[in-house]
Enzyme design. Sequence first.
Site, mmCIF file in Angstrom:
data_model
loop_
_atom_site.group_PDB
_atom_site.id
_atom_site.type_symbol
_atom_site.label_atom_id
_atom_site.label_comp_id
_atom_site.label_asym_id
_atom_site.label_seq_id
_atom_site.Cartn_x
_atom_site.Cartn_y
_atom_site.Cartn_z
ATOM 1 N N HIS A 89 -0.466 7.448 7.785
ATOM 2 C CA HIS A 89 0.241 8.371 6.869
ATOM 3 C C HIS A 89 -0.592 9.629 6.616
ATOM 4 O O HIS A 89 -0.052 10.721 6.509
ATOM 5 C CB HIS A 89 0.503 7.700 5.511
ATOM 6 C CG HIS A 89 1.781 6.917 5.458
ATOM 7 N ND1 HIS A 89 3.016 7.479 5.694
ATOM 8 C CD2 HIS A 89 2.017 5.613 5.182
ATOM 9 C CE1 HIS A 89 3.955 6.549 5.570
ATOM 10 N NE2 HIS A 89 3.379 5.406 5.257
ATOM 11 N N CYS A 115 7.829 0.182 5.605
ATOM 12 C CA CYS A 115 7.216 1.351 4.967
ATOM 13 C C CYS A 115 8.050 1.742 3.755
ATOM 14 O O CYS A 115 9.273 1.776 3.826
ATOM 15 C CB CYS A 115 7.179 2.500 5.972
ATOM 16 S SG CYS A 115 6.503 4.032 5.296
ATOM 17 N N LEU A 116 7.393 2.047 2.654
ATOM 18 C CA LEU A 116 8.120 2.444 1.435
ATOM 19 C C LEU A 116 8.921 3.728 1.646
ATOM 20 O O LEU A 116 9.878 3.984 0.925
ATOM 21 C CB LEU A 116 7.138 2.634 0.275
ATOM 22 C CG LEU A 116 6.413 1.370 -0.211
ATOM 23 C CD1 LEU A 116 5.511 1.693 -1.383
ATOM 24 C CD2 LEU A 116 7.402 0.276 -0.574
ATOM 25 N N GLN A 156 2.888 10.263 0.702
ATOM 26 C CA GLN A 156 4.209 9.686 0.418
ATOM 27 C C GLN A 156 4.747 10.092 -0.952
ATOM 28 O O GLN A 156 5.933 9.930 -1.224
ATOM 29 C CB GLN A 156 4.159 8.154 0.516
ATOM 30 C CG GLN A 156 3.976 7.655 1.938
ATOM 31 C CD GLN A 156 3.912 6.144 1.977
ATOM 32 O OE1 GLN A 156 2.855 5.552 1.788
ATOM 33 N NE2 GLN A 156 5.044 5.508 2.211
ATOM 34 N N GLY A 185 0.832 -1.196 0.000
ATOM 35 C CA GLY A 185 0.000 0.000 0.000
ATOM 36 C C GLY A 185 0.862 1.239 0.000
ATOM 37 O O GLY A 185 2.069 1.181 0.265
ATOM 38 N N HIS A 192 -1.780 1.366 8.821
ATOM 39 C CA HIS A 192 -0.517 1.988 8.400
ATOM 40 C C HIS A 192 -0.771 3.154 7.433
ATOM 41 O O HIS A 192 -0.217 4.243 7.601
ATOM 42 C CB HIS A 192 0.367 0.916 7.742
ATOM 43 C CG HIS A 192 1.705 1.403 7.298
ATOM 44 N ND1 HIS A 192 2.869 1.080 7.955
ATOM 45 C CD2 HIS A 192 2.069 2.211 6.262
ATOM 46 C CE1 HIS A 192 3.887 1.672 7.343
ATOM 47 N NE2 HIS A 192 3.438 2.352 6.304
ATOM 48 N N GLU A 193 -1.637 2.926 6.441
ATOM 49 C CA GLU A 193 -1.880 3.979 5.438
ATOM 50 C C GLU A 193 -2.671 5.137 6.030
ATOM 51 O O GLU A 193 -2.407 6.307 5.717
ATOM 52 C CB GLU A 193 -2.602 3.406 4.209
ATOM 53 C CG GLU A 193 -1.859 2.293 3.470
ATOM 54 C CD GLU A 193 -0.381 2.552 3.212
ATOM 55 O OE1 GLU A 193 0.024 3.722 3.099
ATOM 56 O OE2 GLU A 193 0.379 1.572 3.142
HETATM 57 ZN ZN LIG Z 1 4.278 3.627 4.933
#
Ligand SMILES: [Zn+2]
Length: 169
Positions: A139, A93-94, A51, A46, A135-136
């Site tokens: 963000h 996390c990306l 981000q 995701g 998680h998203e």
């Molecule tokens: Zn993340």
Amino acid sequence: MAVRKVLTWGDPRLKINSSDVGEWTPELEQLVADLFETAIAEEGVGIAAPQVGVNLNIAVVDTSCGGDPAAQIVLVNPEIVHQEGSQLASEGCLSIPGIHEVLERPKQVRVKNRRRDGSWEEVEGEDLLARAFCHEIDHLRGKLFVEYFGPVKRQFLQRRYNKQRTTKE
Ligand SMILES: [Zn+2]
């Protein structure tokens, strides 16, 4: 569609509380397509709009990592309305490449979500999907998963992350 550049830990834009989406536009549809493409390219389950530098309450989740179109979920102005139980699993996390840590999350969540046409739905997630939703949505509120840890652990992770980045460059 295009893969967008993912902002990384330390970028102040990741700390912004994002705004709700109003009317759905072709630009937003493009953003959603790009988010899915970016998540697949970066092998994440995701990614949230902040981000990629867009501070709007939009995120995408795909626990199949591009394998199953039916697994693609678009979150718009999402809000967790119910959570139950707990799970422990490794999370990454990306925006913080290379760092994975075990973090406690609810086992099940129910999310109030706006469809593109403006109507509302409730989506439920369990295990990995529940973790991805939490998680998203974090963000969108300007929160990274490493912020759940205490200052000592967070500093340790930051040092490890910085070291790894310097070695890479
Ligand atoms: Zn993340």
